[in-house]
Design a protein around this motif. Structure first.
Motif, mmCIF file in Angstrom:
data_model
loop_
_atom_site.group_PDB
_atom_site.id
_atom_site.type_symbol
_atom_site.label_atom_id
_atom_site.label_comp_id
_atom_site.label_asym_id
_atom_site.label_seq_id
_atom_site.Cartn_x
_atom_site.Cartn_y
_atom_site.Cartn_z
ATOM 1 N N PHE A 129 77.166 97.777 11.001
ATOM 2 C CA PHE A 129 78.538 98.025 10.555
ATOM 3 C C PHE A 129 79.493 98.103 11.737
ATOM 4 O O PHE A 129 80.647 97.668 11.650
ATOM 5 C CB PHE A 129 78.593 99.322 9.740
ATOM 6 C CG PHE A 129 78.187 99.146 8.297
ATOM 7 C CD1 PHE A 129 77.143 98.308 7.947
ATOM 8 C CD2 PHE A 129 78.845 99.817 7.284
ATOM 9 C CE1 PHE A 129 76.759 98.129 6.626
ATOM 10 C CE2 PHE A 129 78.482 99.649 5.952
ATOM 11 C CZ PHE A 129 77.424 98.809 5.627
ATOM 12 N N GLU A 130 79.014 98.651 12.846
ATOM 13 C CA GLU A 130 79.867 98.767 14.037
ATOM 14 C C GLU A 130 80.089 97.424 14.721
ATOM 15 O O GLU A 130 80.992 97.287 15.552
ATOM 16 C CB GLU A 130 79.230 99.742 15.028
ATOM 17 C CG GLU A 130 79.246 101.192 14.550
ATOM 18 C CD GLU A 130 78.364 102.092 15.407
ATOM 19 O OE1 GLU A 130 77.776 101.572 16.385
ATOM 20 O OE2 GLU A 130 78.258 103.290 15.088
ATOM 21 N N ALA A 158 73.974 101.401 10.750
ATOM 22 C CA ALA A 158 75.200 101.825 11.449
ATOM 23 C C ALA A 158 75.562 100.834 12.550
ATOM 24 O O ALA A 158 76.741 100.491 12.739
ATOM 25 C CB ALA A 158 75.005 103.228 12.024
ATOM 26 N N GLN A 159 74.566 100.338 13.269
ATOM 27 C CA GLN A 159 74.811 99.359 14.332
ATOM 28 C C GLN A 159 75.406 98.072 13.762
ATOM 29 O O GLN A 159 76.318 97.482 14.346
ATOM 30 C CB GLN A 159 73.493 99.061 15.050
ATOM 31 C CG GLN A 159 73.590 97.985 16.128
ATOM 32 C CD GLN A 159 72.231 97.676 16.742
ATOM 33 O OE1 GLN A 159 71.382 98.547 16.878
ATOM 34 N NE2 GLN A 159 72.027 96.403 17.097
ATOM 35 N N ARG A 197 70.030 103.941 11.593
ATOM 36 C CA ARG A 197 70.703 103.563 12.832
ATOM 37 C C ARG A 197 70.949 102.056 12.879
ATOM 38 O O ARG A 197 71.984 101.591 13.372
ATOM 39 C CB ARG A 197 69.857 104.010 14.019
ATOM 40 C CG ARG A 197 70.531 103.767 15.364
ATOM 41 C CD ARG A 197 69.812 104.482 16.483
ATOM 42 N NE ARG A 197 68.355 104.378 16.352
ATOM 43 C CZ ARG A 197 67.502 105.018 17.137
ATOM 44 N NH1 ARG A 197 67.941 105.829 18.066
ATOM 45 N NH2 ARG A 197 66.196 104.867 16.970
ATOM 46 N N GLU A 202 83.132 101.255 3.163
ATOM 47 C CA GLU A 202 82.588 100.751 4.425
ATOM 48 C C GLU A 202 81.701 101.786 5.123
ATOM 49 O O GLU A 202 81.677 101.886 6.347
ATOM 50 C CB GLU A 202 83.732 100.317 5.347
ATOM 51 C CG GLU A 202 84.534 99.148 4.797
ATOM 52 C CD GLU A 202 85.651 98.679 5.721
ATOM 53 O OE1 GLU A 202 86.168 97.569 5.501
ATOM 54 O OE2 GLU A 202 86.007 99.423 6.664
ATOM 55 N N GLU A 203 80.992 102.567 4.334
ATOM 56 C CA GLU A 203 80.096 103.589 4.869
ATOM 57 C C GLU A 203 78.669 103.051 4.896
ATOM 58 O O GLU A 203 78.140 102.623 3.867
ATOM 59 C CB GLU A 203 80.156 104.857 4.013
ATOM 60 C CG GLU A 203 81.489 105.595 4.093
ATOM 61 C CD GLU A 203 81.736 106.170 5.480
ATOM 62 O OE1 GLU A 203 80.739 106.525 6.157
ATOM 63 O OE2 GLU A 203 82.907 106.252 5.889
ATOM 64 N N ARG A 244 88.236 102.014 3.361
ATOM 65 C CA ARG A 244 87.245 102.688 4.209
ATOM 66 C C ARG A 244 86.131 103.347 3.394
ATOM 67 O O ARG A 244 84.997 103.467 3.846
ATOM 68 C CB ARG A 244 87.939 103.741 5.070
ATOM 69 C CG ARG A 244 88.672 103.189 6.268
ATOM 70 C CD ARG A 244 87.709 102.669 7.299
ATOM 71 N NE ARG A 244 88.387 102.200 8.502
ATOM 72 C CZ ARG A 244 87.769 101.572 9.490
ATOM 73 N NH1 ARG A 244 86.467 101.324 9.393
ATOM 74 N NH2 ARG A 244 88.426 101.178 10.540
ATOM 75 N N GLU A 276 74.124 90.580 11.852
ATOM 76 C CA GLU A 276 73.593 91.640 12.702
ATOM 77 C C GLU A 276 72.286 92.188 12.131
ATOM 78 O O GLU A 276 71.333 92.481 12.874
ATOM 79 C CB GLU A 276 74.628 92.754 12.848
ATOM 80 C CG GLU A 276 74.277 93.815 13.875
ATOM 81 C CD GLU A 276 74.247 93.274 15.301
ATOM 82 O OE1 GLU A 276 73.536 93.875 16.141
ATOM 83 O OE2 GLU A 276 74.921 92.251 15.569
#
Length: 721
Positions: A347-348, A344-345, A341, A320-321, A317, A366
């Motif tokens: 990675f999500e 982050a999107q 953002r 994975e930031e 983990r 992505e």
């Protein structure tokens, strides 16, 4: 086919003179007629299967499901032919005579019918064969009598009849005072486990045929047939439970060490099943072959917990930031902005359960999509072209690699032992002293205690080469489509009316189905990675929680057969099986016990039982039902060579094991020199235990002495200084 399979003119019976009464044609004529029909059917079946296999192999390979179906069929036919080639008439284990009807049903390693569809052999795993193994005088299960054969090199050298009713006595009077099972125990051992299918007992058969849902524990002391049950159960479940077939993952059989796997190697094929994968825990991890035993008990304890395996998740983990700052992306169509953002999107967007290394392509796609949305729609830029352009932006690629890097499992685990701060962050429950204990100079000097952690890391991270393979696959598919487009253009150009089959080629779905699968690179299969539909674990009392985690990763269905003896756990086993398995994540647990010692003579058990009782008063010591008539001998260590030499001179067959003399080098191939640990699960005619007091104190020493002594099936000699 074996020699016995083609023998039709001569008798299948080759009984010694002392069994002349059993050679009476009144007792054997029906068998002889049936064996003649079996021999004929075997020849016809082998010819038919050979033709089917030739046809299957000549069939086009195809792609996708068609290719898999072809491979499955080739595997099935090859396995069937191999099984028939191993045996001839000795496919037949025995027969039963049904009460009332008087019908004789012959039981075989495999099922067999003749050209007219008449049933000649019933597969031993079928429900119709169950009474052959399970009938007792208290519950004859509708049988009048039962006959078991002993085969030697394709000929019957003895057989035994058991009668359950008065009707069974008529014309079937080959009765003696030994059952087939007890008689087989008196035979000498060989370097490999002997075939014992014909002599499975009712208590063992009940375990073999139990359902596969949840975890079934088979608890039993030495000589109770735990290993026999485990092997037969693996073969039975693949036959009887369609949920466990090869397409669903199949069955994995895990043994304690390589000598054990060598010992049992012939058993599963002899049961008509060659599809079970066998391995040790070491085999599950590439580093297992060279890993050394962990000599520090405290290090072994700290690495044995499920919590430590869980620390791998925390360790991954950290890598994975998403970046907290935006970045300017340069492409052939201009520059675009990726903000925090957007990162982050991306990675999500990773699908749950995707291994870390294999998720990189999802994240990159992505990011490409985010940039693609900023492009002018009129530009008509293909996403694949945009992706290639973005990969030329060195600053973006560097930021991406830093945010979600490719990681090798060995690097991840090695860093835990090399960087104390990293270990403290990932395993905050460890004390400072424990962190220092786990630190080592050569972080990659792997020991057996590291293997579960390396395995957990490999599952969580996935293949570092997966990303490169996917890019190669995309490039290959694009190349194939371009080639196909050229061909289609040529064909449609020659199509005068623009109709018919040629125009169908313009459809993308049809084009995709025509892609050459051989031109697309494929990932190599990891045969032991799973998932498996069912896992059988022998000597399971030795597994740590972390080692159990390795197996749970490979069996999502939680369908297990757990075979072991708590009294043979070298490091102690204070819990119940239910408590142990609940703790590691198996919640549907059924425990069954085998309490009859069929293998170890009572003379040997009288010597071994006090050894284990001294450390474990409540040990499940089984009751031995046979005597060898040979008392346990005691002597001096200096007598070792003479004891072994004298026994070999007096016994033309059989095996010897010397346990506890690491410097002893046997000159005869029938003699082995092993530690108590490597002797576990094996059996020998003569066992010589050297300096048992040196095996250690407490539970570990008691277990080693108990295990060593109970390897003997005929005679035990104990030598001390």
């Amino acid at each position: 086919m074996s020699e016995s399979g083609s023998r039709t003119a001569e008798s299948a019976f080759d009984l010694p003179d002392r069994l002349a009464a059993k050679a009476d044609p009144a007792l054997t004529a029906a068998d002889e007629r049936h064996f003649a029909a079996v021999a004929t059917s075997l020849e016809e079946t082998v010819a038919e299967l050979t033709g089917q296999l030739d046809t299957a192999r000549r069939a086009p390979g195809g792609a996708g499901r068609a290719a898999m179906d072809r491979d499955v069929e080739v595997h099935r036919l090859t396995g069937r032919l191999r099984a028939l080639g191993r045996f001839g008439l000795d496919l037949c284990l025995g027969h039963v005579v049904e009460e009332g009807s008087g019908e004789t049903v012959y039981i075989g390693r495999l099922g067999l019918t003749d050209a007219d569809g008449r049933r000649l052999l019933v597969d031993w795993r079928s429900p119709a064969a169950e009474p052959f193994f399970a009938a007792t005088h208290a519950n004859p299960m509708g049988l009048a009598s039962r006959r078991r054969y002993r085969w030697t090199r394709g000929r019957i050298t003895d057989y035994w009849d058991e009668v359950f009713t008065t009707e069974g006595l008529e014309g079937r009077a080959a009765l003696d005072d030994q059952s087939a099972f007890v008689a087989s125990l008196g035979s000498s051992r060989s370097p490999r486990m002997r075939d014992v299918l014909a002599t499975i007992q009712s208590d063992q058969d009940a375990v073999i045929r139990a359902g596969s849902r949840g975890a079934l524990v088979v608890d039993g002391g030495p000589g109770t047939g735990k290993t026999v049950v485990a092997l037969h159960r693996a073969a039975y479940l693949l036959y009887a439970d369609p949920r466990l077939g090869h397409r669903r993952g199949g069955v994995l059989f895990v043994g304690p060490h390589q000598p054990y796997l060598n010992y049992v190697a012939d058993v599963l094929p002899s049961l008509g099943e060659e599809g079970v994968r066998t391995c040790t825990l070491r085999d599950l991890v590439p580093e297992g072959a060279a890993a050394l035993p962990e000599t520090d008990p405290e290090v072994a304890r700290l690495k044995s917990t499920v919590e430590m395996a869980g620390a791998i998740e925390s360790a991954v983990r950290i890598y994975e930031e998403p970046p907290t700052k935006g970045i300017q992306v340069s492409t052939h169509w201009g520059e675009f902005w990726l903000n925090a953002r957007d990162w982050a999107q991306a990675f999500e967007a990773v699908e749950p359960g995707t291994p870390h290394n294999e998720a990189r392509e999802q994240i990159w796609d992505e990011l490409v999509a985010v940039v693609h949305e900023q492009l002018d729609e009129e530009a008509g830029v293909d996403a694949e072209l945009l992706s290639r352009s973005m990969r030329r932006d060195a600053e973006l690629v560097t930021a991406f690699h830093r945010a979600w890097p490719l990681i090798e499992a060995t690097d991840l685990v090695g860093d835990l032992w090399e960087v104390p701060a990293y270990l403290r962050l990932c395993a905050p429950w460890l004390t400072p002293e424990e962190v220092r204990t786990l630190r080592r100079t050569d972080a990659r000097a792997w020991t057996t205690a590291d293997l579960p952690l390396l395995d957990a890391a490999r599952h969580r991270l996935g293949d570092p080469e997966a990303e490169r393979l996917k890019r190669r696959q995309r490039a290959a598919v694009a190349s194939e489509r371009a080639r196909m487009d050229d061909v289609i253009r040529e064909m449609t150009g020659a199509d005068d009316d623009g109709e018919g089959a040629v125009t169908m080629l313009m459809g993308r779905d049809l084009q995709d189905s025509l892609l050459d699968a051989g031109a697309v690179p494929q990932a190599g299969a990891e045969p032991l990675a799973g998932p498996f539909a069912h896992v059988v674990v022998d000597e399971a009392q030795e597994l740590t929680d972390a080692e159990w985690h390795m197996l749970l990763l490979r069996c999502p269905s939680r369908s297990f057969t757990v075979v072991g003896d708590r009294a043979q756990a070298r490091h102690g086993f204070a819990e119940s099986w239910q408590e142990r398995l609940d703790r590691i994540g198996l919640d549907r647990v059924t425990v069954t016990s085998l309490t009859v010692n069929y293998r170890t003579p009572e003379e040997v058990m009288a010597e071994a039982e006090p050894q284990i009782r001294a450390a474990l008063p409540d040990a499940n010591v089984p009751l031995s039902i046979r005597s060898s008539g040979l008392p346990v001998r005691h002597g001096a260590v200096a007598e070792l060579d003479g004891v072994v030499a004298d026994w070999l001179d007096a016994n033309a067959e059989g095996t010897v094991c010397v346990i506890g003399a690491p410097r002893y080098r046997p000159a005869d191939p029938r003699v082995r020199s092993l530690t108590p640990t490597l002797a576990k699960g094996l059996e020998f005619d003569l066992v010589v235990v050297v300096e048992p007091a040196s095996f250690g104190e407490g539970v570990e020493g008691a277990v080693d002495r108990y295990v060593a002594m109970t390897r003997a099936t005929r005679e035990l000699v104990v030598l001390a200084g």
